[in-house]
Design a protein around this motif. Sequence first.
Motif, PDB file in Angstrom:
ATOM      1  N   ASN A 194       0.815  -1.210   0.000  1.00  0.00           N
ATOM      2  CA  ASN A 194       0.000   0.000   0.000  1.00  0.00           C
ATOM      3  C   ASN A 194       0.848   1.259   0.000  1.00  0.00           C
ATOM      4  N   LEU A 195       1.842   1.324   0.863  1.00  0.00           N
ATOM      5  CA  LEU A 195       2.637   2.543   1.017  1.00  0.00           C
ATOM      6  C   LEU A 195       3.450   2.873  -0.223  1.00  0.00           C
ATOM      7  N   LEU A 196       3.850   1.866  -0.992  1.00  0.00           N
ATOM      8  CA  LEU A 196       4.643   2.118  -2.183  1.00  0.00           C
ATOM      9  C   LEU A 196       3.805   2.205  -3.455  1.00  0.00           C
ATOM     10  N   SER A 197       2.486   2.246  -3.292  1.00  0.00           N
ATOM     11  CA  SER A 197       1.647   2.456  -4.469  1.00  0.00           C
ATOM     12  C   SER A 197       1.768   3.918  -4.904  1.00  0.00           C
ATOM     13  N   PRO A 198       1.712   4.201  -6.204  1.00  0.00           N
ATOM     14  CA  PRO A 198       1.845   5.590  -6.665  1.00  0.00           C
ATOM     15  C   PRO A 198       0.833   6.531  -6.037  1.00  0.00           C
ATOM     16  N   ILE A 249      -0.591   6.540  -2.996  1.00  0.00           N
ATOM     17  CA  ILE A 249      -0.203   6.933  -1.644  1.00  0.00           C
ATOM     18  C   ILE A 249       1.030   7.831  -1.688  1.00  0.00           C
ATOM     19  N   LEU A 250       1.960   7.528  -2.579  1.00  0.00           N
ATOM     20  CA  LEU A 250       3.163   8.362  -2.696  1.00  0.00           C
ATOM     21  C   LEU A 250       2.806   9.773  -3.163  1.00  0.00           C
ATOM     22  N   PHE A 251       1.864   9.897  -4.088  1.00  0.00           N
ATOM     23  CA  PHE A 251       1.404  11.224  -4.514  1.00  0.00           C
ATOM     24  C   PHE A 251       0.760  11.960  -3.341  1.00  0.00           C
ATOM     25  N   PHE A 252      -0.032  11.242  -2.558  1.00  0.00           N
ATOM     26  CA  PHE A 252      -0.674  11.850  -1.382  1.00  0.00           C
ATOM     27  C   PHE A 252       0.380  12.350  -0.401  1.00  0.00           C
ATOM     28  N   LEU A 253       1.417  11.553  -0.166  1.00  0.00           N
ATOM     29  CA  LEU A 253       2.478  11.952   0.755  1.00  0.00           C
ATOM     30  C   LEU A 253       3.250  13.158   0.231  1.00  0.00           C
ATOM     31  N   ILE A 254       3.433  13.225  -1.076  1.00  0.00           N
ATOM     32  CA  ILE A 254       4.107  14.385  -1.661  1.00  0.00           C
ATOM     33  C   ILE A 254       3.287  15.648  -1.418  1.00  0.00           C
ATOM     34  N   CYS A 268      -4.033  10.008  -9.216  1.00  0.00           N
ATOM     35  CA  CYS A 268      -2.790  10.356  -8.519  1.00  0.00           C
ATOM     36  C   CYS A 268      -2.666  11.871  -8.318  1.00  0.00           C
ATOM     37  N   ILE A 269      -2.986  12.645  -9.355  1.00  0.00           N
ATOM     38  CA  ILE A 269      -2.943  14.103  -9.220  1.00  0.00           C
ATOM     39  C   ILE A 269      -3.982  14.570  -8.198  1.00  0.00           C
ATOM     40  N   PHE A 270      -5.138  13.937  -8.224  1.00  0.00           N
ATOM     41  CA  PHE A 270      -6.187  14.270  -7.261  1.00  0.00           C
ATOM     42  C   PHE A 270      -5.712  14.031  -5.828  1.00  0.00           C
ATOM     43  N   LEU A 271      -5.039  12.908  -5.593  1.00  0.00           N
ATOM     44  CA  LEU A 271      -4.560  12.592  -4.255  1.00  0.00           C
ATOM     45  C   LEU A 271      -3.400  13.504  -3.841  1.00  0.00           C
ATOM     46  N   LEU A 272      -2.611  13.953  -4.791  1.00  0.00           N
ATOM     47  CA  LEU A 272      -1.595  14.972  -4.489  1.00  0.00           C
ATOM     48  C   LEU A 272      -2.264  16.212  -3.914  1.00  0.00           C
ATOM     49  N   HIS A 273      -3.320  16.633  -4.569  1.00  0.00           N
ATOM     50  CA  HIS A 273      -4.069  17.797  -4.101  1.00  0.00           C
ATOM     51  C   HIS A 273      -4.715  17.527  -2.744  1.00  0.00           C
ATOM     52  N   MET A 274      -5.273  16.316  -2.563  1.00  0.00           N
ATOM     53  CA  MET A 274      -5.900  15.978  -1.293  1.00  0.00           C
ATOM     54  C   MET A 274      -4.893  15.980  -0.148  1.00  0.00           C
ATOM     55  N   THR A 321      -8.778  11.676   9.385  1.00  0.00           N
ATOM     56  CA  THR A 321      -9.296  10.352   9.038  1.00  0.00           C
ATOM     57  C   THR A 321      -8.911   9.933   7.620  1.00  0.00           C
ATOM     58  N   LEU A 322      -8.995  10.853   6.668  1.00  0.00           N
ATOM     59  CA  LEU A 322      -8.623  10.485   5.291  1.00  0.00           C
ATOM     60  C   LEU A 322      -7.173  10.019   5.195  1.00  0.00           C
ATOM     61  N   PRO A 323      -6.185  10.787   5.691  1.00  0.00           N
ATOM     62  CA  PRO A 323      -4.810  10.280   5.629  1.00  0.00           C
ATOM     63  C   PRO A 323      -4.627   8.968   6.387  1.00  0.00           C
TER      64      PRO A 323
END
Length: 331
Positions: free
Chosen positions: A11-15, A17-22, A217-223, A309-311
């Motif tokens: 899970n953590l190394l999925s693109p 989640i990585l976009f979200f962390l960025i 992925c771009i959406f999760l970056l924004h989130m 909760t989301l993160p």
Amino acid sequence: MELIYEIAYTNLLSPMILFFLIGIVAVIVNSDLKVPGAFYTGYTMIILLTIGIKGGVELRNVTLMDMLPTIITSIVLSIIMFGIAFITVKGLFKFSLTDSFAISAHYGSVSAVTFIAGIAFLEKVGVYYEAYMSAILVIMEGPAIILAIVLYKVFTQKQNGADENPDASLKHVIKEAFFGKSIFLLLGGIFIGYVAHTDGLVQIRPLFGDLFYGILCIFLLHMGMVATQSIRQLKNVKPTSFLFAFILPVVGGTLGVLAGYFIGLSLGGAVVLAFLTGSASYIAAPAAVGQAIPEANSGVYIGSALGLTLPFNLIVGIPYFYWLASVVYPV
């Protein structure tokens, strides 16, 4: 234990989640990175429509009777989570009655982003799930919101002797809960997927299919950016006051897995039900609650649902729900 580490690693190394962390890091280091508002609106529409279309296509292969146990269970779970959330935030964390109603509406409802990230995880690990679960997402969005606002209005009428918020009518609340933009797009996508002919769906697949995960992925970056910003806005509040934002997802997700197993869903279906039950709304619920319960502190219910909760679900909840289902279901 090895299974837990393997699931968490995947899970953590999925693109996504990585976009979200960025996105989180971008806010922490005060980067000037921004996502244009129009772009955000556009890819949100594409994501929701894609999920709806996929679900609509799959609905062709099931009957209402096939879905009925899951529909009933999902509504019951929404109401149960509303009750658990209310008891937790009011009884244990001593929030005001008004804020408790508002928070409970969010945690009894669901998050489309958690749902989307969750099914992407299941597809990555190759686990089957009932594809009509996107329709369950729509069904679970509204009951807790309606219940919270009805109870709030009953309470305020008893205290004040009259309704001081005529604009916040139940009709408007129902409209926001069931036909707000996110739910409307999901319903629209389900309708298109269900009735459109196959050749037409093939023509739109490049946008509503091939590009889906890149856009997500771009959406999760924004989130990730928005979630971190919402946490920063929580001022003069003790961190321990928000432990419920981590407790409720675990409780809800656990109930979702057990309920899914009980009604005969596949392992993947039970995990998806856990994604939904363990999530918190931050799109439909704030729109309805902000109109009907204006006295509630929006920083509290949006900050907890979106900022905490989301993160938590994206990083911890998704692998935990899958691990739990792997333990519950026979090999």
